[in-house]
Each structure stands twice: as C-alpha cells, then as structure tokens.
Motif scaffolding. Structure first.
Motif, PDB file in Angstrom:
ATOM      1  N   TRP A 102      -5.127   6.728   9.456  1.00  0.00           N
ATOM      2  CA  TRP A 102      -4.141   6.352   8.633  1.00  0.00           C
ATOM      3  C   TRP A 102      -4.898   6.150   7.191  1.00  0.00           C
ATOM      4  O   TRP A 102      -6.222   5.934   6.998  1.00  0.00           O
ATOM      5  N   SER A 103      -4.279   6.581   5.991  1.00  0.00           N
ATOM      6  CA  SER A 103      -4.904   6.380   4.719  1.00  0.00           C
ATOM      7  C   SER A 103      -3.825   5.438   4.035  1.00  0.00           C
ATOM      8  O   SER A 103      -2.857   5.927   3.733  1.00  0.00           O
ATOM      9  N   LEU A 104      -4.225   4.448   3.606  1.00  0.00           N
ATOM     10  CA  LEU A 104      -3.438   3.426   2.932  1.00  0.00           C
ATOM     11  C   LEU A 104      -4.244   3.194   1.520  1.00  0.00           C
ATOM     12  O   LEU A 104      -5.581   3.004   1.519  1.00  0.00           O
ATOM     13  N   TYR A 105      -3.282   2.948   0.415  1.00  0.00           N
ATOM     14  CA  TYR A 105      -4.055   3.164  -0.950  1.00  0.00           C
ATOM     15  C   TYR A 105      -3.342   1.841  -1.599  1.00  0.00           C
ATOM     16  O   TYR A 105      -2.126   1.816  -1.604  1.00  0.00           O
ATOM     17  N   ARG A 106      -4.069   1.345  -2.772  1.00  0.00           N
ATOM     18  CA  ARG A 106      -3.300   0.241  -3.632  1.00  0.00           C
ATOM     19  C   ARG A 106      -4.313   0.173  -4.811  1.00  0.00           C
ATOM     20  O   ARG A 106      -5.562   0.242  -4.800  1.00  0.00           O
ATOM     21  N   VAL A 107      -3.612  -0.092  -5.888  1.00  0.00           N
ATOM     22  CA  VAL A 107      -4.411  -0.364  -7.060  1.00  0.00           C
ATOM     23  C   VAL A 107      -4.755  -1.943  -7.255  1.00  0.00           C
ATOM     24  O   VAL A 107      -3.597  -2.601  -7.203  1.00  0.00           O
ATOM     25  N   THR A 108      -5.824  -2.173  -7.697  1.00  0.00           N
ATOM     26  CA  THR A 108      -6.061  -3.756  -7.701  1.00  0.00           C
ATOM     27  C   THR A 108      -7.091  -3.956  -9.201  1.00  0.00           C
ATOM     28  O   THR A 108      -8.015  -3.150  -9.168  1.00  0.00           O
ATOM     29  N   PRO A 109      -6.827  -4.912  -9.900  1.00  0.00           N
ATOM     30  CA  PRO A 109      -7.797  -5.175 -11.003  1.00  0.00           C
ATOM     31  C   PRO A 109      -8.755  -5.733 -10.563  1.00  0.00           C
ATOM     32  O   PRO A 109      -8.880  -6.703  -9.541  1.00  0.00           O
ATOM     33  N   GLN A 110     -10.241  -5.532 -10.975  1.00  0.00           N
ATOM     34  CA  GLN A 110     -11.387  -6.130 -10.777  1.00  0.00           C
ATOM     35  C   GLN A 110     -12.390  -6.172 -11.877  1.00  0.00           C
ATOM     36  O   GLN A 110     -12.039  -5.411 -12.838  1.00  0.00           O
ATOM     37  N   THR A 111     -12.979  -7.040 -11.840  1.00  0.00           N
ATOM     38  CA  THR A 111     -13.921  -7.212 -12.829  1.00  0.00           C
ATOM     39  C   THR A 111     -15.359  -6.804 -12.574  1.00  0.00           C
ATOM     40  O   THR A 111     -15.983  -6.803 -11.703  1.00  0.00           O
ATOM     41  N   ILE A 112     -15.769  -5.362 -13.638  1.00  0.00           N
ATOM     42  CA  ILE A 112     -16.991  -4.815 -13.244  1.00  0.00           C
ATOM     43  C   ILE A 112     -17.896  -4.802 -14.736  1.00  0.00           C
ATOM     44  O   ILE A 112     -17.248  -4.256 -15.735  1.00  0.00           O
ATOM     45  N   ASN A 113     -19.018  -5.240 -14.665  1.00  0.00           N
ATOM     46  CA  ASN A 113     -19.806  -5.320 -15.765  1.00  0.00           C
ATOM     47  C   ASN A 113     -19.030  -6.040 -17.121  1.00  0.00           C
ATOM     48  O   ASN A 113     -18.915  -5.707 -18.045  1.00  0.00           O
ATOM     49  N   SER A 114     -18.401  -7.111 -16.558  1.00  0.00           N
ATOM     50  CA  SER A 114     -17.900  -8.079 -17.566  1.00  0.00           C
ATOM     51  C   SER A 114     -16.509  -7.673 -18.081  1.00  0.00           C
ATOM     52  O   SER A 114     -15.936  -7.737 -19.314  1.00  0.00           O
ATOM     53  N   GLN A 115     -15.916  -6.161 -17.531  1.00  0.00           N
ATOM     54  CA  GLN A 115     -14.942  -5.573 -17.771  1.00  0.00           C
ATOM     55  C   GLN A 115     -13.769  -5.367 -16.921  1.00  0.00           C
ATOM     56  O   GLN A 115     -13.986  -5.361 -15.521  1.00  0.00           O
ATOM     57  N   LYS A 116     -12.475  -5.664 -17.216  1.00  0.00           N
ATOM     58  CA  LYS A 116     -11.219  -5.567 -16.231  1.00  0.00           C
ATOM     59  C   LYS A 116     -11.317  -4.009 -16.094  1.00  0.00           C
ATOM     60  O   LYS A 116     -11.119  -3.405 -17.186  1.00  0.00           O
ATOM     61  N   PHE A 150       0.801  -1.082  -0.054  1.00  0.00           N
ATOM     62  CA  PHE A 150       0.070  -0.059  -0.005  1.00  0.00           C
ATOM     63  C   PHE A 150       0.821   1.206  -0.018  1.00  0.00           C
ATOM     64  O   PHE A 150       2.017   1.157   0.435  1.00  0.00           O
ATOM     65  N   TYR A 151       0.420   2.613  -0.697  1.00  0.00           N
ATOM     66  CA  TYR A 151       1.104   3.609  -0.302  1.00  0.00           C
ATOM     67  C   TYR A 151       0.201   4.465   0.975  1.00  0.00           C
ATOM     68  O   TYR A 151      -1.056   4.427   0.784  1.00  0.00           O
ATOM     69  N   GLU A 152       1.001   4.495   2.039  1.00  0.00           N
ATOM     70  CA  GLU A 152       0.412   5.197   3.073  1.00  0.00           C
ATOM     71  C   GLU A 152       0.636   6.648   3.164  1.00  0.00           C
ATOM     72  O   GLU A 152       1.685   7.038   3.193  1.00  0.00           O
ATOM     73  N   ILE A 153      -0.524   7.456   3.701  1.00  0.00           N
ATOM     74  CA  ILE A 153      -0.304   8.800   3.928  1.00  0.00           C
ATOM     75  C   ILE A 153      -0.647   9.030   5.436  1.00  0.00           C
ATOM     76  O   ILE A 153      -1.785   8.543   5.644  1.00  0.00           O
ATOM     77  N   ASP A 154      -0.010   9.552   5.804  1.00  0.00           N
ATOM     78  CA  ASP A 154      -0.084   9.912   7.366  1.00  0.00           C
ATOM     79  C   ASP A 154       0.008  11.263   7.837  1.00  0.00           C
ATOM     80  O   ASP A 154       0.881  12.029   7.207  1.00  0.00           O
ATOM     81  N   SER A 155      -0.645  11.802   8.495  1.00  0.00           N
ATOM     82  CA  SER A 155      -0.615  13.215   8.988  1.00  0.00           C
ATOM     83  C   SER A 155       0.379  13.158  10.152  1.00  0.00           C
ATOM     84  O   SER A 155       0.778  12.002  10.536  1.00  0.00           O
ATOM     85  N   TRP A 156       1.077  14.194  10.285  1.00  0.00           N
ATOM     86  CA  TRP A 156       2.104  14.230  11.500  1.00  0.00           C
ATOM     87  C   TRP A 156       1.679  13.753  12.698  1.00  0.00           C
ATOM     88  O   TRP A 156       2.078  12.954  13.853  1.00  0.00           O
ATOM     89  N   TYR A 201      -8.767   1.533  -0.663  1.00  0.00           N
ATOM     90  CA  TYR A 201      -8.325   2.415   0.476  1.00  0.00           C
ATOM     91  C   TYR A 201      -8.806   1.717   1.649  1.00  0.00           C
ATOM     92  O   TYR A 201      -9.959   1.017   1.973  1.00  0.00           O
ATOM     93  N   THR A 202      -7.874   1.910   2.866  1.00  0.00           N
ATOM     94  CA  THR A 202      -8.211   1.486   4.017  1.00  0.00           C
ATOM     95  C   THR A 202      -7.734   2.340   5.078  1.00  0.00           C
ATOM     96  O   THR A 202      -6.784   2.988   4.643  1.00  0.00           O
ATOM     97  N   SER A 203      -8.512   2.398   6.271  1.00  0.00           N
ATOM     98  CA  SER A 203      -7.721   3.155   7.325  1.00  0.00           C
ATOM     99  C   SER A 203      -7.430   2.339   8.402  1.00  0.00           C
ATOM    100  O   SER A 203      -7.053   2.457   9.557  1.00  0.00           O
ATOM    101  N   ARG A 204      -7.166   1.079   8.147  1.00  0.00           N
ATOM    102  CA  ARG A 204      -6.988  -0.156   8.692  1.00  0.00           C
ATOM    103  C   ARG A 204      -8.085  -0.798   9.454  1.00  0.00           C
ATOM    104  O   ARG A 204      -8.363  -1.742  10.342  1.00  0.00           O
ATOM    105  N   TYR A 205      -9.056   0.085   9.786  1.00  0.00           N
ATOM    106  CA  TYR A 205     -10.493  -0.414  10.160  1.00  0.00           C
ATOM    107  C   TYR A 205     -11.690  -0.142   9.488  1.00  0.00           C
ATOM    108  O   TYR A 205     -12.610  -0.961   9.695  1.00  0.00           O
ATOM    109  N   ASP A 206     -11.619   0.247   8.321  1.00  0.00           N
ATOM    110  CA  ASP A 206     -12.476   0.389   7.183  1.00  0.00           C
ATOM    111  C   ASP A 206     -12.005   0.750   6.033  1.00  0.00           C
ATOM    112  O   ASP A 206     -10.824   0.895   5.980  1.00  0.00           O
TER     113      ASP A 206
END
Length: 118
Positions: free
Chosen positions: A67-81, A55-61, A87-92
């Motif tokens: 915490w804000s963590l981000y990553r790109v992942t492929p998913q199939t939506i409407n039969s298209q990749k 993940f790419y983590e972005i933290d305020s001081w 994103y996650t905050s480690r809680y949601d």
C-alpha cells in the motif's frame, strides 16, 4: 498535493520522484470511477482515514500488502515552515519534498510528531 515531490530516503516507495496531477499519479489515472482506464494501469486510488489523519491511498489491483498512503503536512525545516509529503506503507514511511536539494538534505529524516507506520 499536486505537483512533483522528491525523496532521497533509502526506502522511498515510488522512487526518488512522484508527480500528482488532478487525476493522475506519475501520469497514470487513479480514479476508480473510470474503471476501464484504471485497469489499463492496474492501480486504483482513494482517500482513507487512519489514526485521525486523512491519506490518499494508491493500491495496485494485486497488492501483496503493498500500500502507498500519502498526505501533506506542514513542518518547520531550517526555521521555515514547509509542506512535506509524508508516505507510509503501514509498516514504514518517510518524506517527499518540493525540491531535490531539500530532499537530499533531509534524506531519511523522521519528524518527531509524524506517524510513519499505521
């Protein structure tokens, strides 16, 4: 990851739109090596690995457990990749998409094989 991503999730971490540049997030510098510039915006960024995902983590001081963590992942939506920005905050968590239209269509949707909490 670079570019603008959109989310209409109820709890989108950084609002309905987030833009990643080469060294910025929403126009603010996120590189700890440039300490003087980073402290101007009171944030820092780094990569982190959790549950075998990077993940790419972005933290305020002063995080207060925001915490804000981000990553790109492929998913199939409407039969298209499609690449989505998870994103996650480690809680949601949720998703950002490349278009507003798709973000509205997928509002609050959770993909089955994606870990949204750490």
């Amino acid at each position: 990851m670079q570019g603008t991503w959109y989310s209409y999730d109820r709890d989108a971490h950084d609002g309905k739109k987030i833009t990643f540049g080469a060294h910025t997030v929403n126009g603010k510098i996120k590189n700890q090596k440039k300490f003087g510039q980073v402290t101007k915006n009171w944030m820092s960024g780094k990569t982190t690995t959790m549950k075998n995902d990077t993940f790419y983590e972005i933290d305020s001081w002063v995080t207060f457990e925001k915490w804000s963590l981000y990553r790109v992942t492929p998913q199939t939506i409407n039969s298209q990749k499609q690449n989505i920005l998870v994103y996650t905050s480690r809680y949601d968590g949720g998703n950002y998409y490349r278009s507003k239209k798709l973000a509205k269509q997928m509002k609050d949707y959770k993909f089955g094989k994606v870990n949204y909490t750490m």
